[in-house]
Design a protein around this motif. Structure first.
Motif, PDB file in Angstrom:
ATOM      1  N   TYR A  15       0.747  -1.254   0.142  1.00 19.59           N
ATOM      2  CA  TYR A  15       0.111   0.056   0.069  1.00 19.59           C
ATOM      3  C   TYR A  15       0.971   1.242   0.025  1.00 19.59           C
ATOM      4  O   TYR A  15       2.052   1.307   0.492  1.00 19.59           O
ATOM      5  CB  TYR A  15      -1.117  -0.118   1.132  1.00 19.59           C
ATOM      6  N   GLY A  16       0.535   2.256  -0.777  1.00 18.78           N
ATOM      7  CA  GLY A  16       1.100   3.466  -0.532  1.00 18.78           C
ATOM      8  C   GLY A  16       0.383   4.050   1.066  1.00 18.78           C
ATOM      9  O   GLY A  16      -0.516   3.692   1.291  1.00 18.78           O
ATOM     10  N   ILE A  17       1.274   4.814   1.472  1.00 16.58           N
ATOM     11  CA  ILE A  17       1.036   5.511   2.968  1.00 16.58           C
ATOM     12  C   ILE A  17       1.235   7.002   2.799  1.00 16.58           C
ATOM     13  O   ILE A  17       2.369   7.393   2.166  1.00 16.58           O
ATOM     14  CB  ILE A  17       2.157   4.912   3.965  1.00 16.58           C
TER      15      ILE A  17
ATOM     16  N   VAL B  59       0.122  16.136   3.458  1.00 15.93           N
ATOM     17  CA  VAL B  59       1.321  16.532   3.704  1.00 15.93           C
ATOM     18  C   VAL B  59       2.361  15.642   2.982  1.00 15.93           C
ATOM     19  O   VAL B  59       3.285  16.446   2.123  1.00 15.93           O
ATOM     20  CB  VAL B  59       1.726  16.259   5.080  1.00 15.93           C
ATOM     21  N   ALA B  60       2.339  14.480   2.756  1.00 12.68           N
ATOM     22  CA  ALA B  60       3.418  13.729   2.168  1.00 12.68           C
ATOM     23  C   ALA B  60       3.000  12.312   2.089  1.00 12.68           C
ATOM     24  O   ALA B  60       2.079  11.868   2.785  1.00 12.68           O
ATOM     25  CB  ALA B  60       4.782  13.793   2.861  1.00 12.68           C
ATOM     26  N   CYS B  61       3.623  11.782   1.187  1.00 15.82           N
ATOM     27  CA  CYS B  61       3.260  10.293   0.667  1.00 15.82           C
ATOM     28  C   CYS B  61       4.521   9.357   0.332  1.00 15.82           C
ATOM     29  O   CYS B  61       5.438  10.102  -0.092  1.00 15.82           O
ATOM     30  CB  CYS B  61       2.072   9.960  -0.275  1.00 15.82           C
ATOM     31  N   VAL B  62       4.392   8.080   0.705  1.00  8.78           N
ATOM     32  CA  VAL B  62       5.439   7.203   0.139  1.00  8.78           C
ATOM     33  C   VAL B  62       4.616   5.982  -0.702  1.00  8.78           C
ATOM     34  O   VAL B  62       3.705   5.617  -0.172  1.00  8.78           O
ATOM     35  CB  VAL B  62       6.322   6.903   0.904  1.00  8.78           C
ATOM     36  N   ALA B  63       5.241   5.525  -1.902  1.00 14.47           N
ATOM     37  CA  ALA B  63       4.761   4.429  -2.555  1.00 14.47           C
ATOM     38  C   ALA B  63       5.089   3.069  -1.674  1.00 14.47           C
ATOM     39  O   ALA B  63       5.900   3.421  -0.833  1.00 14.47           O
ATOM     40  CB  ALA B  63       5.189   4.642  -3.844  1.00 14.47           C
ATOM     41  N   SER B  64       4.620   2.248  -2.324  1.00 10.80           N
ATOM     42  CA  SER B  64       4.828   0.852  -1.534  1.00 10.80           C
ATOM     43  C   SER B  64       6.338   0.280  -1.425  1.00 10.80           C
ATOM     44  O   SER B  64       6.767  -0.131  -0.688  1.00 10.80           O
ATOM     45  CB  SER B  64       3.981  -0.036  -2.206  1.00 10.80           C
ATOM     46  N   SER B  65       6.941   0.612  -2.679  1.00 11.96           N
ATOM     47  CA  SER B  65       8.362   0.120  -2.655  1.00 11.96           C
ATOM     48  C   SER B  65       9.300   1.322  -1.842  1.00 11.96           C
ATOM     49  O   SER B  65      10.350   0.941  -1.693  1.00 11.96           O
ATOM     50  CB  SER B  65       8.919   0.281  -4.049  1.00 11.96           C
ATOM     51  N   GLY B  66       8.929   2.417  -1.508  1.00 12.73           N
ATOM     52  CA  GLY B  66       9.516   3.457  -1.023  1.00 12.73           C
ATOM     53  C   GLY B  66      10.200   4.344  -1.964  1.00 12.73           C
ATOM     54  O   GLY B  66      11.026   5.241  -1.434  1.00 12.73           O
TER      55      GLY B  66
ATOM     56  N   THR C 262      10.634  14.838   5.915  1.00 13.55           N
ATOM     57  CA  THR C 262      11.033  13.753   5.125  1.00 13.55           C
ATOM     58  C   THR C 262      10.261  12.540   5.536  1.00 13.55           C
ATOM     59  O   THR C 262      10.166  12.045   6.703  1.00 13.55           O
ATOM     60  CB  THR C 262      12.570  13.375   5.361  1.00 13.55           C
ATOM     61  N   ILE C 263       9.717  11.929   4.451  1.00 15.36           N
ATOM     62  CA  ILE C 263       8.829  10.474   4.814  1.00 15.36           C
ATOM     63  C   ILE C 263       9.765   9.587   4.552  1.00 15.36           C
ATOM     64  O   ILE C 263      10.301   9.430   3.444  1.00 15.36           O
ATOM     65  CB  ILE C 263       7.632  10.721   3.925  1.00 15.36           C
ATOM     66  N   SER C 264       9.471   8.382   4.981  1.00 17.95           N
ATOM     67  CA  SER C 264      10.380   7.163   4.632  1.00 17.95           C
ATOM     68  C   SER C 264       9.580   5.766   5.248  1.00 17.95           C
ATOM     69  O   SER C 264       8.824   6.112   6.253  1.00 17.95           O
ATOM     70  CB  SER C 264      11.609   7.082   5.334  1.00 17.95           C
ATOM     71  N   ARG C 265      10.075   4.623   5.041  1.00 19.21           N
ATOM     72  CA  ARG C 265       9.306   3.671   5.389  1.00 19.21           C
ATOM     73  C   ARG C 265      10.083   2.403   5.481  1.00 19.21           C
ATOM     74  O   ARG C 265      11.075   2.148   4.628  1.00 19.21           O
ATOM     75  CB  ARG C 265       8.056   3.174   4.315  1.00 19.21           C
ATOM     76  N   ASP C 266       9.889   1.630   6.504  1.00 18.55           N
ATOM     77  CA  ASP C 266      10.656   0.501   7.017  1.00 18.55           C
ATOM     78  C   ASP C 266       9.640  -0.771   6.780  1.00 18.55           C
ATOM     79  O   ASP C 266       8.943  -0.981   7.601  1.00 18.55           O
ATOM     80  CB  ASP C 266      11.345   0.651   8.103  1.00 18.55           C
TER      81      ASP C 266
END
Length: 126
Positions: A32-34, A48-55, A69-73
């Protein structure tokens, strides 16, 4: 059942920093995108910001570019929003939300998001 839980909000002085976390569970939210959204008193909810599934793909609204800065783990089922150089106008309840796949390029249109967290309060004040 899909759940999104935000944390990390609080009171900070102008120019300070906070890191928000969004822990997600249920379904295969790695795909999912977040997005992060915020709503200040008396105002509409704002993306505000978003990140795709792959980051690999991210997007920021102009007012936060260069500061947030948005990031995902995905290993930790967590998306972060690092907020620096905070301003009083950043004061709001911040929400994370999940957009069903496929999400190659994310956006911050609230109607595109399927699941929402309960929000965390960020107050920027001296």
């Amino acid at each position: 059942q899909v759940q999104l839980v935000e944390s990390g909000g609080g009171l900070v002085q102008p120019g300070g920093s906070l890191r928000l976390s969004c822990v997600y569970s249920g379904s295969t939210l790695d795909y999912y995108g977040i997005g992060w959204f915020r709503q200040a008193p008396g105002k509409e909810r704002e993306g505000v910001a978003c990140v795709a599934s792959s980051g690999g793909s991210t997007y920021y609204v102009d007012s936060v570019k260069g500061r947030f800065t948005i990031s995902r783990d995905n290993a930790k089922n967590t998306v972060y929003l690092q907020m620096n150089s905070l301003k009083p106008e950043d004061t709001a309840v911040y929400y994370c939300a999940a957009e069903a796949p496929p999400v190659t390029l994310c956006g911050v249109v609230a109607a595109s998001y399927n699941y929402w967290g309960q929000g965390t309060q960020v107050t920027v004040s001296s």
